[in-house]
Design an enzyme around this catalytic site. Sequence first.
Site, short mmCIF file in Angstrom:
data_model
loop_
_atom_site.label_atom_id
_atom_site.label_comp_id
_atom_site.label_asym_id
_atom_site.label_seq_id
_atom_site.Cartn_x
_atom_site.Cartn_y
_atom_site.Cartn_z
N LEU A 36 0.84 -1.22 0.00
CA LEU A 36 0.00 0.00 0.00
C LEU A 36 0.87 1.26 0.00
CD1 LEU A 36 -2.96 -0.99 2.37
CD2 LEU A 36 -2.79 -1.23 -0.11
N ALA A 83 3.79 -6.40 -8.07
CA ALA A 83 4.24 -5.31 -7.19
C ALA A 83 5.48 -4.66 -7.78
CB ALA A 83 4.55 -5.85 -5.80
N ALA A 84 5.45 -3.36 -7.87
CA ALA A 84 6.60 -2.63 -8.43
C ALA A 84 6.42 -1.15 -8.19
CB ALA A 84 6.72 -2.88 -9.94
N THR A 130 7.25 -5.23 -18.56
CA THR A 130 6.89 -4.13 -19.46
C THR A 130 7.66 -4.21 -20.78
OG1 THR A 130 7.19 -1.74 -19.71
CG2 THR A 130 8.62 -2.80 -18.13
N ASP A 131 7.10 -3.60 -21.81
CA ASP A 131 7.83 -3.52 -23.09
C ASP A 131 8.99 -2.53 -23.01
OD1 ASP A 131 6.35 -1.17 -22.99
OD2 ASP A 131 5.55 -1.34 -25.03
N GLU A 132 9.04 -1.71 -21.94
CA GLU A 132 10.07 -0.67 -21.86
C GLU A 132 11.48 -1.28 -21.71
OE1 GLU A 132 8.99 2.78 -19.55
OE2 GLU A 132 6.87 2.36 -19.82
N TYR A 155 13.59 3.07 -14.27
CA TYR A 155 12.45 2.14 -14.17
C TYR A 155 12.66 0.94 -15.09
CZ TYR A 155 7.88 0.12 -15.34
OH TYR A 155 6.86 -0.75 -15.59
N SER A 156 12.92 1.20 -16.37
CA SER A 156 13.03 0.07 -17.30
C SER A 156 14.26 -0.77 -17.01
CB SER A 156 12.98 0.53 -18.75
OG SER A 156 13.93 1.53 -19.03
N LYS A 159 13.25 -3.07 -14.22
CA LYS A 159 12.38 -4.15 -14.69
C LYS A 159 13.19 -5.15 -15.53
CE LYS A 159 8.47 -4.62 -14.24
NZ LYS A 159 7.63 -5.22 -13.16
N ARG A 286 11.06 14.92 -20.80
CA ARG A 286 11.62 13.97 -19.83
C ARG A 286 13.04 13.60 -20.24
NH1 ARG A 286 8.22 8.52 -19.60
NH2 ARG A 286 7.02 9.56 -17.97
N HIS A 289 13.95 10.38 -22.74
CA HIS A 289 12.58 10.00 -23.13
C HIS A 289 12.58 9.07 -24.35
CE1 HIS A 289 8.26 11.83 -23.59
NE2 HIS A 289 8.25 10.51 -23.49
P1 NAD Z 1 0.97 0.56 -9.77
O1 NAD Z 1 2.05 1.53 -9.42
O2 NAD Z 1 -0.41 1.07 -10.04
O3 NAD Z 1 0.82 -0.53 -8.60
C1 NAD Z 1 1.92 -1.12 -7.98
C2 NAD Z 1 1.43 -1.81 -6.72
O4 NAD Z 1 2.56 -2.43 -6.09
C3 NAD Z 1 0.82 -0.84 -5.69
O5 NAD Z 1 -0.38 -1.37 -5.18
C4 NAD Z 1 1.89 -0.75 -4.60
O6 NAD Z 1 1.35 -0.49 -3.31
C5 NAD Z 1 2.53 -2.14 -4.70
N1 NAD Z 1 3.91 -2.13 -4.19
C6 NAD Z 1 4.90 -1.26 -4.52
N2 NAD Z 1 6.03 -1.57 -3.85
C7 NAD Z 1 5.75 -2.68 -3.12
C8 NAD Z 1 6.52 -3.48 -2.23
N3 NAD Z 1 7.80 -3.19 -1.97
N4 NAD Z 1 5.93 -4.56 -1.66
C9 NAD Z 1 4.63 -4.86 -1.91
N5 NAD Z 1 3.85 -4.11 -2.72
C10 NAD Z 1 4.41 -3.04 -3.33
O7 NAD Z 1 1.53 -0.26 -11.01
P2 NAD Z 1 0.77 -0.86 -12.27
O8 NAD Z 1 0.72 0.17 -13.32
O9 NAD Z 1 -0.47 -1.53 -11.82
O10 NAD Z 1 1.83 -1.96 -12.73
C11 NAD Z 1 1.80 -3.28 -12.19
C12 NAD Z 1 2.90 -4.10 -12.82
O11 NAD Z 1 2.73 -4.14 -14.23
C13 NAD Z 1 4.30 -3.53 -12.58
O12 NAD Z 1 5.17 -4.61 -12.36
C14 NAD Z 1 4.63 -2.82 -13.88
O13 NAD Z 1 6.02 -2.80 -14.11
C15 NAD Z 1 3.90 -3.69 -14.89
N6 NAD Z 1 3.46 -3.01 -16.10
C16 NAD Z 1 2.75 -1.84 -16.04
C17 NAD Z 1 2.30 -1.24 -17.23
C18 NAD Z 1 1.46 0.02 -17.21
O14 NAD Z 1 1.14 0.55 -18.26
N7 NAD Z 1 1.05 0.52 -16.05
C19 NAD Z 1 2.60 -1.83 -18.46
C20 NAD Z 1 3.34 -3.03 -18.48
C21 NAD Z 1 3.75 -3.61 -17.30
P1 TYD Z 2 3.47 7.59 -18.75
O1 TYD Z 2 1.99 7.49 -18.61
O2 TYD Z 2 4.27 8.13 -17.63
O3 TYD Z 2 3.99 6.13 -19.16
P2 TYD Z 2 5.46 5.65 -19.70
O4 TYD Z 2 6.43 6.74 -19.49
O5 TYD Z 2 5.73 4.47 -18.84
O6 TYD Z 2 5.25 5.31 -21.14
O7 TYD Z 2 3.80 8.47 -20.03
C1 TYD Z 2 3.25 8.14 -21.31
C2 TYD Z 2 3.81 9.12 -22.31
O8 TYD Z 2 3.31 10.44 -22.01
C3 TYD Z 2 5.32 9.26 -22.26
O9 TYD Z 2 5.81 9.48 -23.59
C4 TYD Z 2 5.57 10.48 -21.40
C5 TYD Z 2 4.36 11.35 -21.72
N1 TYD Z 2 3.86 12.20 -20.61
C6 TYD Z 2 3.56 13.55 -20.87
O10 TYD Z 2 3.74 14.06 -22.00
N2 TYD Z 2 3.06 14.30 -19.85
C7 TYD Z 2 2.84 13.80 -18.61
O11 TYD Z 2 2.40 14.55 -17.69
C8 TYD Z 2 3.15 12.42 -18.36
C9 TYD Z 2 2.94 11.82 -17.00
C10 TYD Z 2 3.65 11.66 -19.41
#
Ligand code: NAD
Ligand code: TYD
Length: 349
Positions: A36, A83-84, A130-132, A155-156, A159, A286, A289
Amino acid sequence: MKKILVTGGAGFIGSHVVRRFVNTYPNYQIINLDKLTYAGNLANLQDVESKPNYQFVKGDIVDADFIDNLFNQENVDAVIHLAAESHVDRSISNPIEFVMTNVVGTVNLLNTARNHWKNDQNKRFYHVSTDEVYGTLGETGLFTEETPYDPHSPYSASKAGSDHFVRAYHDTYRLNTVISNCSNNYGSHHFPEKLIPLAIHNIKNNKPVPVYGKGENIRDWLWVEDHARAIDVIFHQAKPGSTYNIGGHNEWKNIDLIRLLCKIMDEKLGRPDGTSTELISFVTDRAGHDLRYAIDSSKLQRELGWKPSLQFEEGLEKTVDWYLQNEDWLNDVTSGHYQSYYQQQYAGR
Ligand code: NAD
Ligand code: TYD
């Protein structure tokens, strides 16, 4: 009864995965383990919290003793690890937290699973990635499962590190692992620091919508429930040691996406067309980026029959509707000390 430990189940994607598994598999006990953090919110799971096959455990995957005790108490049959720390911008200002949770936390889980499961091939460790990790594409091409890893952000990189450890545990200890690498998700319960929910939140509140650089970066967007369904299919059908890419074949330039969102928001909020685009604010790019992500998910389609279900325009409209109908959720997660990441880090830049 099969016991499945879902880590990060209170987050954005994790809550959709938990909901899907609790509702689809009454014969599975779903244990949601989550620390959380700011991104975890049990309100995401209100609709399943009283179901008999759901339980929540608060804890940190970085704490090896805690994880070991949990495996001792619960006879865990499988882990679905989400979790991440997940936000690229936060990783730029605080990389160590990403190393701890994403790398050390993942290795703790792998190690505990290996110690408890020995070589039992009926137990499964599913790592959600992730694809990143593949880095960035130019104007053309798609990431396949064979694309070499080339991460650029902390981040990437974290991962990618975790993915390598998962493969190492498969190759070295014969742990039954599976990895999926997914493109950008969108949908309900998404914390408003990522592009789409942040823009919805800001447009609703007449605040500037920050677009990094010229808005020319491209992301491949997937409906979060399609991701949860892909995880379900892969979890049940993939061979040990395999990897699948998951993506929507849905590439959008950030600026085009934001303009579409502005149009939808104007319609939904009854504002004259063009009102919300006035809020678009181009800001400093960023660091590091990545230009373009695009996923080739044909292996998943060919081998396991999965494909995305929703057109982007329809999904985006559903997402906007959810945020407008769930003001309490949005107010709750943005209350107190909340400032969007951009406000915290870059205000006045
Ligand atoms: P999120 O940030 O919404 O949720 C992450 C969750 O992990 C949260 O509930 C947080 O409380 C929990 N957490 C963080 N650190 C923790 C710890 N040390 N121990 C236990 N719990 C912990 O993330 P999300 O967007 O739902 O992503 C979930 C997973 O999917 C991640 O592994 C992310 O890399 C991967 N992913 C996300 C996306 C995307 O577009 N969001 C795309 C591809 C993969
Ligand atoms: P984001 O949702 O942070 O995902 P990721 O960086 O993991 O792809 O960002 C998506 C795209 O949008 C990325 O190219 C960065 C850009 N971005 C903005 O232009 N403005 C913003 O405020 C944020 C958060 C992201």
